[in-house]
Design a protein around this motif. Structure first.
Motif, PDB file in Angstrom:
ATOM      1  N   TYR A 296       0.796  -1.042  -0.190  1.00  0.00           N
ATOM      2  CA  TYR A 296      -0.242  -0.199  -0.310  1.00  0.00           C
ATOM      3  C   TYR A 296       0.764   1.213   0.050  1.00  0.00           C
ATOM      4  CZ  TYR A 296      -4.371  -2.632   0.580  1.00  0.00           C
ATOM      5  OH  TYR A 296      -5.867  -3.286   0.897  1.00  0.00           O
ATOM      6  N   GLY A 297       1.904   1.092   0.485  1.00  0.00           N
ATOM      7  CA  GLY A 297       2.777   2.357   0.985  1.00  0.00           C
ATOM      8  C   GLY A 297       3.640   3.146  -0.524  1.00  0.00           C
ATOM      9  N   LEU A 298       4.184   1.258  -1.143  1.00  0.00           N
ATOM     10  CA  LEU A 298       5.675   1.972  -2.307  1.00  0.00           C
ATOM     11  C   LEU A 298       4.728   2.921  -3.119  1.00  0.00           C
ATOM     12  CD1 LEU A 298       7.837   1.138  -1.259  1.00  0.00           C
ATOM     13  CD2 LEU A 298       8.153  -0.936  -3.020  1.00  0.00           C
ATOM     14  N   GLN A 299       3.396   2.902  -3.697  1.00  0.00           N
ATOM     15  CA  GLN A 299       3.184   3.415  -4.823  1.00  0.00           C
ATOM     16  C   GLN A 299       2.627   4.767  -4.385  1.00  0.00           C
ATOM     17  OE1 GLN A 299      -0.191   0.551  -5.295  1.00  0.00           O
ATOM     18  NE2 GLN A 299      -1.263   2.585  -5.938  1.00  0.00           N
ATOM     19  N   SER A 300       2.409   4.993  -3.067  1.00  0.00           N
ATOM     20  CA  SER A 300       2.096   6.673  -2.990  1.00  0.00           C
ATOM     21  C   SER A 300       3.398   7.517  -2.467  1.00  0.00           C
ATOM     22  CB  SER A 300       1.670   7.128  -1.984  1.00  0.00           C
ATOM     23  OG  SER A 300       0.294   5.720  -1.866  1.00  0.00           O
ATOM     24  N   THR A 301       4.588   6.458  -2.070  1.00  0.00           N
ATOM     25  CA  THR A 301       5.637   7.543  -1.257  1.00  0.00           C
ATOM     26  C   THR A 301       6.916   7.601  -2.349  1.00  0.00           C
ATOM     27  OG1 THR A 301       6.522   5.733  -0.443  1.00  0.00           O
ATOM     28  CG2 THR A 301       5.040   6.876   1.254  1.00  0.00           C
ATOM     29  N   LEU A 302       7.404   5.980  -2.600  1.00  0.00           N
ATOM     30  CA  LEU A 302       8.581   6.540  -3.603  1.00  0.00           C
ATOM     31  C   LEU A 302       8.377   6.888  -4.943  1.00  0.00           C
ATOM     32  CD1 LEU A 302      10.800   3.649  -1.060  1.00  0.00           C
ATOM     33  CD2 LEU A 302      10.767   5.882  -1.175  1.00  0.00           C
ATOM     34  N   LEU A 303       7.581   5.626  -5.115  1.00  0.00           N
ATOM     35  CA  LEU A 303       7.570   5.062  -6.754  1.00  0.00           C
ATOM     36  C   LEU A 303       6.834   6.734  -7.184  1.00  0.00           C
ATOM     37  CD1 LEU A 303       6.460   1.555  -7.317  1.00  0.00           C
ATOM     38  CD2 LEU A 303       8.812   2.715  -6.927  1.00  0.00           C
ATOM     39  N   SER A 304       5.715   7.167  -6.132  1.00  0.00           N
ATOM     40  CA  SER A 304       5.534   8.568  -6.488  1.00  0.00           C
ATOM     41  C   SER A 304       6.122   9.632  -7.307  1.00  0.00           C
ATOM     42  CB  SER A 304       4.805   9.385  -5.908  1.00  0.00           C
ATOM     43  OG  SER A 304       5.330   9.443  -5.011  1.00  0.00           O
ATOM     44  N   LYS A 305       7.972   9.874  -7.030  1.00  0.00           N
ATOM     45  CA  LYS A 305       8.793  10.216  -7.662  1.00  0.00           C
ATOM     46  C   LYS A 305       9.043   9.814  -9.002  1.00  0.00           C
ATOM     47  CE  LYS A 305       9.293  12.248  -3.666  1.00  0.00           C
ATOM     48  NZ  LYS A 305       8.656  13.023  -2.994  1.00  0.00           N
ATOM     49  N   VAL A 310       3.813   6.868 -12.260  1.00  0.00           N
ATOM     50  CA  VAL A 310       2.461   7.831 -12.235  1.00  0.00           C
ATOM     51  C   VAL A 310       1.463   7.844 -13.262  1.00  0.00           C
ATOM     52  CG1 VAL A 310       1.554  10.264 -11.599  1.00  0.00           C
ATOM     53  CG2 VAL A 310       3.760   9.903 -10.768  1.00  0.00           C
ATOM     54  N   GLU A 311       2.383   7.594 -14.366  1.00  0.00           N
ATOM     55  CA  GLU A 311       1.372   7.881 -15.870  1.00  0.00           C
ATOM     56  C   GLU A 311       0.219   6.728 -16.188  1.00  0.00           C
ATOM     57  OE1 GLU A 311       4.371   8.790 -18.829  1.00  0.00           O
ATOM     58  OE2 GLU A 311       4.725  10.271 -17.765  1.00  0.00           O
ATOM     59  N   ASN A 312       1.659   4.855 -15.186  1.00  0.00           N
ATOM     60  CA  ASN A 312       0.665   3.613 -15.170  1.00  0.00           C
ATOM     61  C   ASN A 312       0.991   3.283 -14.220  1.00  0.00           C
ATOM     62  OD1 ASN A 312       1.140   4.407 -18.480  1.00  0.00           O
ATOM     63  ND2 ASN A 312       3.580   3.534 -17.980  1.00  0.00           N
ATOM     64  N   PRO A 313      -0.242   3.601 -13.556  1.00  0.00           N
ATOM     65  CA  PRO A 313      -0.766   3.161 -11.925  1.00  0.00           C
ATOM     66  C   PRO A 313      -0.669   1.330 -12.579  1.00  0.00           C
ATOM     67  CG  PRO A 313      -2.798   4.419 -13.346  1.00  0.00           C
ATOM     68  CD  PRO A 313      -1.069   4.318 -13.997  1.00  0.00           C
ATOM     69  N   ALA A 314      -1.257   1.226 -13.260  1.00  0.00           N
ATOM     70  CA  ALA A 314      -2.003   0.089 -13.356  1.00  0.00           C
ATOM     71  C   ALA A 314      -0.478  -0.865 -13.529  1.00  0.00           C
ATOM     72  CB  ALA A 314      -2.619  -0.506 -14.141  1.00  0.00           C
ATOM     73  N   PHE A 315       0.775  -0.639 -13.673  1.00  0.00           N
ATOM     74  CA  PHE A 315       1.594  -1.026 -13.870  1.00  0.00           C
ATOM     75  C   PHE A 315       2.533  -1.692 -12.083  1.00  0.00           C
ATOM     76  CE2 PHE A 315       4.581  -2.880 -16.882  1.00  0.00           C
ATOM     77  CZ  PHE A 315       6.087  -2.418 -16.792  1.00  0.00           C
ATOM     78  N   ILE A 316       1.969  -0.976 -11.570  1.00  0.00           N
ATOM     79  CA  ILE A 316       2.227  -0.509  -9.764  1.00  0.00           C
ATOM     80  C   ILE A 316       1.764  -1.922  -9.214  1.00  0.00           C
ATOM     81  CG2 ILE A 316       2.392   0.697  -7.445  1.00  0.00           C
ATOM     82  CD1 ILE A 316       2.910   2.665  -8.560  1.00  0.00           C
ATOM     83  N   THR A 317       0.104  -2.028  -9.876  1.00  0.00           N
ATOM     84  CA  THR A 317      -0.438  -2.973  -9.146  1.00  0.00           C
ATOM     85  C   THR A 317       0.032  -4.478  -9.651  1.00  0.00           C
ATOM     86  OG1 THR A 317      -2.205  -1.893  -9.837  1.00  0.00           O
ATOM     87  CG2 THR A 317      -3.405  -3.784  -9.740  1.00  0.00           C
ATOM     88  N   MET A 318       0.884  -4.293 -10.926  1.00  0.00           N
ATOM     89  CA  MET A 318       1.839  -5.904 -11.564  1.00  0.00           C
ATOM     90  C   MET A 318       2.930  -6.369 -10.874  1.00  0.00           C
ATOM     91  SD  MET A 318       1.533  -5.639 -15.684  1.00  0.00           S
ATOM     92  CE  MET A 318       2.347  -7.282 -15.567  1.00  0.00           C
ATOM     93  N   LEU A 319       3.467  -4.949 -10.435  1.00  0.00           N
ATOM     94  CA  LEU A 319       4.720  -4.936  -9.638  1.00  0.00           C
ATOM     95  C   LEU A 319       4.436  -6.263  -9.164  1.00  0.00           C
ATOM     96  CD1 LEU A 319       7.049  -2.061 -10.309  1.00  0.00           C
ATOM     97  CD2 LEU A 319       7.730  -4.623 -11.164  1.00  0.00           C
ATOM     98  N   THR A 320       3.151  -5.346  -7.688  1.00  0.00           N
ATOM     99  CA  THR A 320       3.084  -6.178  -6.393  1.00  0.00           C
ATOM    100  C   THR A 320       2.467  -7.431  -6.510  1.00  0.00           C
ATOM    101  OG1 THR A 320       2.015  -3.870  -5.904  1.00  0.00           O
ATOM    102  CG2 THR A 320       1.761  -5.508  -4.211  1.00  0.00           C
TER     103      THR A 320
END
Lengths: 365, 311, 465
Positions: A296-305, A310-320
């Motif tokens: 829950y935290g990675l995408q909003s804190t570190l990866l948001s940089k 930021v453009e492909n949020p679906a990618f983060i879900t995949m990575l998770t």
């Protein structure tokens, strides 16, 4: 080897009786869970202070607060799954209980946070007792799916009651004082650390051991005087209370939820919390918290940089998802196991270096 | 009134087919590899997107498109069982289930990425693509009213009966079926008896994913809009059907999967009475509550057998 | 729970708290003594260090030799062992990939061993020479300096003793006050407990009367009756499926008997009917059991297994445990001391912190038995304790059972198939078959009983013909 052997003698003899150095004392203190949690809360409070000074963005602090809410759910679930061995996919529904009590009591009737907290815990206890009694009759995958059904019942009930709930910032008060969003962050931090400490205490006490014995062998546990019913119900009550508190805090912090479309009360959350506990290490509180941070935290804190994410949020879900799969495939003990393996490897490499250095010295005699 | 009631029941035909296929898929995987496949809905949705892509963008005829989708499902199932489960170290049952959850996230994020993020696509039913311009419903006049079937639902029912029927016959008479039943009973003992359980579980996964895709295609063809998570409700119903019928048998979940949509529609039918006119809001809640009560009465499912461990 | 049961549970809790308080007093006093001793030793070491820094020539030769020499040699051996282990595992890795390399690797390992041996000789010689060289100017410490130092240490010890004496007296007083209070409340609780109306012969601890256990149409136990006398070792034998474990499960309330009476004299000396108890209360009455399939808690260490076994002795509620109040720490300390004593009694002290999961079967069986000793039971039920053990292990098990009975003064009831063990250890044996009583009596009587021989022991050839 040209050492003064007399100094060696004094060193060896006195080794056993000298006082600990400051560094060793700090190291020893850090092994106590309470110290760890105090240091942890100090770090998180520092984020708050830094935000006032402008060093970190308020969205960063917000993300940390959001993660802590999920971490509260996860810790209760860790006690349920890791220590009692009970499968439950009902976490999401119990979160809804806290959220809707918050809405009705704080928004509609104007009660303070304290009243809402007490009512939430009371309702959670009753619900947990009910589910606990159900769990005495039903086991394994049947219980997991049953709790999933229960969660869906709660979710649909909530949607039918009011499909979208909101709390005004002005209505939130603690002990009569109105507080802002940042102060709610501190409140969440306080609740989280206190619950961490309580859970850690329970784990290292007769209750925790009794839960483990029920998990491993219910017959042996009963023969040793452990009341199966009491401890199963207790495990469910505790995890329900934690989930409900998390729901309450969620409404305090985010103040807005469209239940019909939100995934908070859906199976997704229950599965994510289960995943967080497993990838963190089912019996480790720190590991669970870290697992929650990853999901829950990675995408909003570190990866948001990083702009790409930021453009492909679906990618983060995949990575998770990928991370969950890889960790379970190769590190079944979760992150806690990875951490302890790394620590062990570090110690071994240090030992190896020392041995090699000494062997070289021997050769030079 | 009775005709209206029958009409409602028959309206659940499509739901029955879809839930039956999904529930059987879940049971098959659970009984052969002791894993609850939480990724059932996500894989099915992905396969459905493939079929939609074939139909809408490439003009492939519908039945070939469906086969392509099912083939993709087979590939995914084999991938999960052969590569992911076998290559990992010390994976136990809980670990496998968590891995399926990882796949949920993977597909949830991956489906929009692969198919360019269109959220809701309309999908053509089986009927429309076979015969254009004729009525899509069949109406029977009986019991003093009209009972409506959609042709799509009838075609789906036929397909489901044939598919599930074949599988059940194979389970009973073929060597593969014997292998599946033995592995379901005890994987370890089956291996010792010379059955290649790896092959059995791989085929089970492949079959289950293909059935999932088929169910998704049927569901979409009945008017649902496709999205990455449109099969979620079906998955929940499938799981509930499995525990209603019990995991001890293969037919138990199918019976459960027939009961749940019928009961849901019956409860919905009560909305016709003035006293319950608000009931459609609480429809799902009531159905799930009824399920809970049945399961509390029979904890191992309607057809389940209780195993008592000797002390 | 009936009111009398509640009062009984309160009585038991009072008793347990009283016993714990007494133990705690002993632990605290022991702690203080140990602390004083440790401080005295540390003080002596500090004094010596100061002295030897000023006058390095007074260091005791032999002691320096032993300490420094031994320590360095031990370090050397450790390093050599480490190097050898690394080389061995590397060689094994290479050989497993290329089996033809085996001879080369073996010779390399032998070379390494020889090199290490040579190095060791050189090192020891070097150490001895260096020591001799540096200790040349050593003289013995002047006796009055030595006396002065020892005098200082003695003074320190005495002063610490005096200081802690006051503390010890305070602790004793506090604890005695607490113990008196607990004893008073115990007397009150005892007075309130009503006597049950049941009776049993004076020397019997367990009376099974007309026990029947039916599972639907299966009559697992049919009208079984026997009495177990206090302090004896009672054996239950019979072919597989005779219902022996079922009898145990009925006694320990894992099954509720279909009919029959089970009378037991509990720790308070009362006669109770076991069928009124729930399965997790049986241990509080004084009955403990082991399991046929070893049911050790595999996820935790051996010590924690014993702590779990002592669970019924903890009297604190959930709140105290959630907040880790001092009382909890106190009780944990007491139970832990008891667990250490039990481990020592069973000879398992070395395995204290090992996780139970990987341990060999014999150790697991010992842990099962160790668990039964944690609560000072009246009656210990052993379900096939010798299953899977060889002759040596069975012999030590026999000795262990007798030692337990003699030290604790409890009664032991056991099921066993190993006739040697049974005949050696039991005073009374009860033979059952198909759930019914065949015979009951001394080992000789059972051995000669024709029904028992036919059903179980086996007849000799002439009798069969």
């Amino acid at each position: 080897m040209n050492t003064d052997l007399r100094k060696d003698y004094l060193g060896i003899v006195f080794e056993k009786h000298r006082k600990l150095t400051a560094k060793e004392r700090v190291g020893k203190a850090l092994h106590i869970p309470l110290t760890q949690y105090l240091v942890f809360s100090a770090v998180l409070i520092s984020f708050y202070i830094l935000m006032q000074g402008g060093a970190v963005t308020s969205s960063f602090v917000f993300a940390i607060g959001n993660t802590m809410i999920y971490a509260i759910m996860a810790i209760g679930f860790c006690l349920l799954m890791g220590y009692s061995g009970l499968a439950s996919l009902g976490t999401a529904g119990f979160v809804g209980i806290g959220a809707y009590i918050a809405f009705y009591l704080v928004q509609e009737y104007g009660y303070t946070f304290g009243v809402a907290f007490i009512v939430t815990v009371a309702v959670a206890i009753v619900t947990g007792i009910m589910v606990g009694f159900i769990s005495l009759r039903i086991e394994g995958i049947y219980l997991a799916i049953l709790t999933l059904g229960l969660s869906e019942i709660l979710r649909n009930t909530f949607i039918s009651l009011k499909s979208s709930i909101k709390i005004d910032m002005s209505k939130i008060q603690i002990l009569g004082a109105k507080i802002g969003e940042n102060e709610v962050y501190l409140l969440i931090l306080l609740v989280f650390v206190v619950l961490l400490w309580i859970t850690s205490n329970l784990i290292h006490s007769p209750v925790g051991r009794a839960l483990l014995s029920v998990k491993n062998s219910s017959s042996a546990a009963q023969a040793m005087g452990i009341n199966l019913m009491k401890y199963r119900v207790l495990a469910f009550v505790i995890s329900t209370i934690y989930a409900a508190i998390a729901g309450l805090l969620y409404m305090m912090y985010l103040r807005n939820m469209t239940t019909s479309t939100s995934t908070l009360l859906a199976m997704t959350t229950s599965l994510n919390i289960l995943g967080a506990v497993v990838i963190g290490g089912a019996k480790s509180l720190w590991g669970t918290s870290f697992g929650v941070f990853i999901i829950y935290g990675l995408q909003s804190t570190l990866l948001s940089k990083i702009a790409f994410f930021v453009e492909n949020p679906a990618f983060i879900t995949m990575l998770t998802g990928l991370m969950i799969i890889l960790i379970v495939m190769f590190f079944p003990g979760g992150i806690a196991q990875i951490a302890s393996n790394l620590a062990r490897k570090y110690r071994e490499s240090k030992l190896r270096k020392n041995v090699e250095r000494r062997i070289e010295a021997y050769g030079r005699i | 009134m009775f005709a209206a009631f029958l009409s409602t029941v028959c309206g659940s035909l499509l739901g029955i087919c879809v839930t039956c296929l999904s529930a059987f898929a879940v049971t098959l995987i659970f009984r052969t590899s002791t894993t609850a496949n939480f990724a059932q809905a996500s894989i099915a949705a992905f396969g459905c997107y493939v079929v939609a892509d074939c139909l809408n963008n490439r003009g492939i005829p519908v039945y070939i498109g469906v086969f392509i989708g099912m083939a993709i499902g087979v590939a995914i199932g084999l991938f999960i069982d052969l590569l992911v489960f076998r290559k990992g170290r010390y994976i136990n049952e809980l670990g496998k289930q968590i891995i399926t959850m990882g796949f949920v996230s993977l597909f949830f994020g991956g489906t929009p990425l692969v198919f360019g993020n269109p959220e809701f696509i309309p999908f053509e039913s089986f009927y429309n693509t076979t015969k254009a311009g004729t009525d899509s419903n069949i109406v029977i006049n009986a019991f003093g009213g009209e009972i409506v079937f959609t042709k799509h639902a009838l075609i789906c029912t036929a397909i489901t009966v044939v598919v599930l029927g074949t599988i059940f016959i194979l389970l009973k008479v073929s060597k593969w079926g014997l292998g599946v039943r033995t592995t379901a009973s005890s994987e370890f003992t089956a291996e010792l008896m010379g059955i290649d359980t790896h092959v059995i579980t791989a085929i089970s996964w492949a079959l289950a994913c293909a059935l999932g895709v088929l169910a998704a295609v049927m569901y979409a063809g009945g008017g649902a809009m496709i999205s990455a998570s449109f099969m979620a409700i079906i998955q929940v119903n499938a799981f509930l059907a499995c525990i209603l019928g019990g995991f001890s048998t293969f037919y138990g979940s199918v019976v459960g999967a027939i009961l749940i949509p019928v009961i849901t529609n019956c409860v919905g039918f009560l909305a016709n009475f003035p006293a319950f006119h608000n009931i459609s809001r609480w429809q799902l809640v009531i159905v799930y509550l009824l399920l809970m009560i049945v399961i509390l009465i029979k904890p191992q499912g309607l057809f389940g057998k209780k195993v008592v461990k000797k002390v | 729970m009936a009111e009398s049961d509640r009062r009984y549970m309160r009585l038991e809790r009072c008793k347990s708290r009283l016993a714990m308080e007494k133990e705690y007093k002993d632990i605290l006093l022991k702690d203080i003594d140990e602390q004083v001793e440790k401080e005295a030793v540390a003080f002596e070491a500090q004094e010596r260090e100061k002295l030897y820094r000023q006058h390095p020539e007074w260091m005791p030769k032999e002691l320096v030799y032993e300490t420094v020499y031994q320590a360095k040699l031990r370090q050397f051996d450790f390093d050599m062992e480490f190097e050898m282990q690394e080389a061995l595992s590397q060689a094994a890795r290479i050989v497993s990939k290329n089996p033809e390399q085996k001879e080369i690797q073996d010779s390399r390992l032998k070379e390494l061993a020889e090199k290490q041996a040579r190095l060791r000789e050189k090192f020891t010689a070097h150490l001895e020479a260096a020591l001799k060289e540096q200790l040349k100017e050593q003289v013995d410490i002047p006796p009055d300096e030595e006396k002065a130092l020892l005098g200082r240490v003695e003074d320190f010890r005495l002063s610490r003793c005096r200081e802690t004496q006051a503390k010890k007296e305070k602790i004793s007083a506090d604890e005695d006050a607490k113990i008196k209070k607990l004893e008073a409340s115990l007397k009150k609780a005892e007075g309130a407990v009503s006597k049950t109306g049941l009776s049993m012969p004076e020397d019997t601890v367990l009376s099974v009367q007309n026990l029947c256990m039916y599972f639907g149409g299966v009559h697992a136990v049919e009208n079984l009756s026997f009495d177990v006398k206090k302090g004896e070792i009672f054996g239950l034998i019979g072919p597989n499926g005779a219902g022996k474990t079922t009898v145990f499960n009925c006694i320990t309330q894992f099954y509720k008997p279909t009919s029959g009476t089970l009378l037991f004299e509990n720790k308070a000396g009362e006669i109770i009917s076991l069928t009124d108890e729930s399965v997790h209360n049986v241990i509080c009455q004084g009955i403990v059991r082991t399991f046929q399939n070893v049911e050790v808690i595999r996820e935790v260490s051996v010590l924690e297994n014993l702590l779990i076994a002592g669970h019924s002795r903890f009297t604190l509620g959930l709140a105290a445990q959630a907040l880790h109040l001092p009382q909890l720490k106190k009780q944990e300390r007491i139970i832990k001391e008891k667990a250490m004593k039990v481990l020592e009694f069973m000879g398992l002290s070395d395995y204290k912190d090992w996780t139970a999961a990987g341990l060999p079967y014999g150790i697991l069986k010992k842990i099962e038995i160790a668990r039964t000793l944690m609560c000072d039971p009246q009656l210990i039920i052993l379900d096939e304790p010798a299953a899977g053990l060889n002759d040596t292990e069975t012999a030590s098990l026999t000795e262990l059972i007798l030692r337990i009975r003699d030290t604790l003064g409890c009664t032991i009831l056991l099921v066993e198939h190993d006739m040697g063990l049974v005949m050696n250890v039991c005073q009374t044996i009860c033979a059952i078959s198909f759930g019914e009583l065949l015979a009951i009596g001394s080992p000789e009587e059972i051995q000669n009983n024709p029904d028992v021989q036919k059903a179980y022991l086996g007849e000799s050839e002439e009798e069969a013909n």
